[in-house]
Design a protein around this motif. Structure first.
Motif, PDB file in Angstrom:
ATOM      1  N   ASP A   1      -2.373   2.876   5.138  1.00 43.38           N
ATOM      2  CA  ASP A   1      -2.672   4.297   5.059  1.00 43.38           C
ATOM      3  C   ASP A   1      -1.555   5.126   5.698  1.00 43.38           C
ATOM      4  N   ARG A   2      -1.346   4.919   6.969  1.00 44.91           N
ATOM      5  CA  ARG A   2      -0.441   5.777   7.721  1.00 44.91           C
ATOM      6  C   ARG A   2       1.029   5.397   7.550  1.00 44.91           C
ATOM      7  N   TRP A   3       1.336   4.125   7.470  1.00 44.18           N
ATOM      8  CA  TRP A   3       2.719   3.659   7.463  1.00 44.18           C
ATOM      9  C   TRP A   3       3.188   3.247   6.069  1.00 44.18           C
ATOM     10  N   ARG A   4       2.596   3.807   5.041  1.00 46.25           N
ATOM     11  CA  ARG A   4       2.911   3.413   3.670  1.00 46.25           C
ATOM     12  C   ARG A   4       4.353   3.757   3.268  1.00 46.25           C
ATOM     13  N   ARG A   5       4.797   4.960   3.560  1.00 48.90           N
ATOM     14  CA  ARG A   5       6.155   5.357   3.146  1.00 48.90           C
ATOM     15  C   ARG A   5       7.248   4.556   3.838  1.00 48.90           C
ATOM     16  N   PRO A   6       7.197   4.360   5.158  1.00 47.90           N
ATOM     17  CA  PRO A   6       8.244   3.523   5.765  1.00 47.90           C
ATOM     18  C   PRO A   6       8.194   2.071   5.277  1.00 47.90           C
ATOM     19  N   PHE A   7       7.002   1.595   4.946  1.00 45.23           N
ATOM     20  CA  PHE A   7       6.861   0.216   4.479  1.00 45.23           C
ATOM     21  C   PHE A   7       7.476   0.039   3.089  1.00 45.23           C
ATOM     22  N   LEU A   8       7.619   1.122   2.339  1.00 42.61           N
ATOM     23  CA  LEU A   8       8.271   1.042   1.034  1.00 42.61           C
ATOM     24  C   LEU A   8       9.718   0.561   1.166  1.00 42.61           C
ATOM     25  N   ALA A   9      10.375   0.871   2.284  1.00 46.17           N
ATOM     26  CA  ALA A   9      11.740   0.386   2.514  1.00 46.17           C
ATOM     27  C   ALA A   9      11.754  -1.131   2.642  1.00 46.17           C
ATOM     28  N   VAL A  10      10.728  -1.702   3.262  1.00 47.60           N
ATOM     29  CA  VAL A  10      10.633  -3.157   3.397  1.00 47.60           C
ATOM     30  C   VAL A  10      10.418  -3.790   2.024  1.00 47.60           C
ATOM     31  N   VAL A  11       9.568  -3.179   1.221  1.00 44.11           N
ATOM     32  CA  VAL A  11       9.326  -3.690  -0.134  1.00 44.11           C
ATOM     33  C   VAL A  11      10.599  -3.592  -0.971  1.00 44.11           C
ATOM     34  N   ALA A  12      11.335  -2.484  -0.841  1.00 41.98           N
ATOM     35  CA  ALA A  12      12.590  -2.331  -1.586  1.00 41.98           C
ATOM     36  C   ALA A  12      13.616  -3.374  -1.155  1.00 41.98           C
ATOM     37  N   LEU A  13      13.659  -3.687   0.132  1.00 42.69           N
ATOM     38  CA  LEU A  13      14.564  -4.731   0.619  1.00 42.69           C
ATOM     39  C   LEU A  13      14.195  -6.087   0.023  1.00 42.69           C
TER      40      LEU A  13
END
Length: 156
Positions: free
Chosen positions: A77-89
């Motif tokens: 919920d809260r950390w979804r946008r920063p976690f997108l960088a991990v998925v992109a990596l």
């Protein structure tokens, strides 16, 4: 687990609530099982499936972790946008492993992709702890279990 996750997703879709996370979880289980079957010693008896073994060595671990990360992304919920960088990596790591397996990139790219895969798993654990601290029930249960399993894996 693959069939159960996909069946549960279809059941919930018929009830009016589509949950893509169950699809990613079922895909994770399917790819993990595929990797185990391909690495079975007797699988080498079937030369017509040699391409699947080569593909599995490079892509199956990366794609299974990518589908697990996408499952975790649907639960955040809260950390979804920063976690997108991990998925992109992880997506970039998967492409690097695929290109190294095809011979386009040098074999060192495959090693770099493996290191990147380990870094992504550690980053996902950090994000799980952050999400658990923000009040998510799923991550409050998952984060200690994942940390315990990681510590057990490190000891072995």
């Amino acid at each position: 687990m693959c069939v159960l996750g996909a069946g549960l997703m279809v059941y919930q879709a018929f009830r009016g609530r589509f949950d893509a996370g169950l699809l990613f979880l079922a895909l994770f289980a399917l790819l993990w099982t595929y990797d185990v079957v391909i690495r079975f010693p007797r699988f080498e008896q079937y030369p017509q499936f040699a391409v699947l073994g080569q593909l599995s060595a490079y892509l199956s671990p990366h794609l299974s972790i990518l589908s697990l990360l996408l499952f975790l992304l649907t639960r955040m919920d809260r950390w979804r946008r920063p976690f997108l960088a991990v998925v992109a990596l992880m997506v970039l790591s998967t492409f690097a492993a695929w290109l190294a397996g095809a011979g386009v990139l040098p074999p060192a790219a495959s090693n770099a992709a493996a290191v990147c895969r380990a870094a992504v798993l550690m980053a996902s654990l950090v994000f799980a702890v952050l999400e658990a601290r923000s009040g998510s029930f799923f991550f409050r249960v998952m984060a200690p279990i994942a940390a315990g399993l990681l510590a057990l894996f490190a000891l072995m």
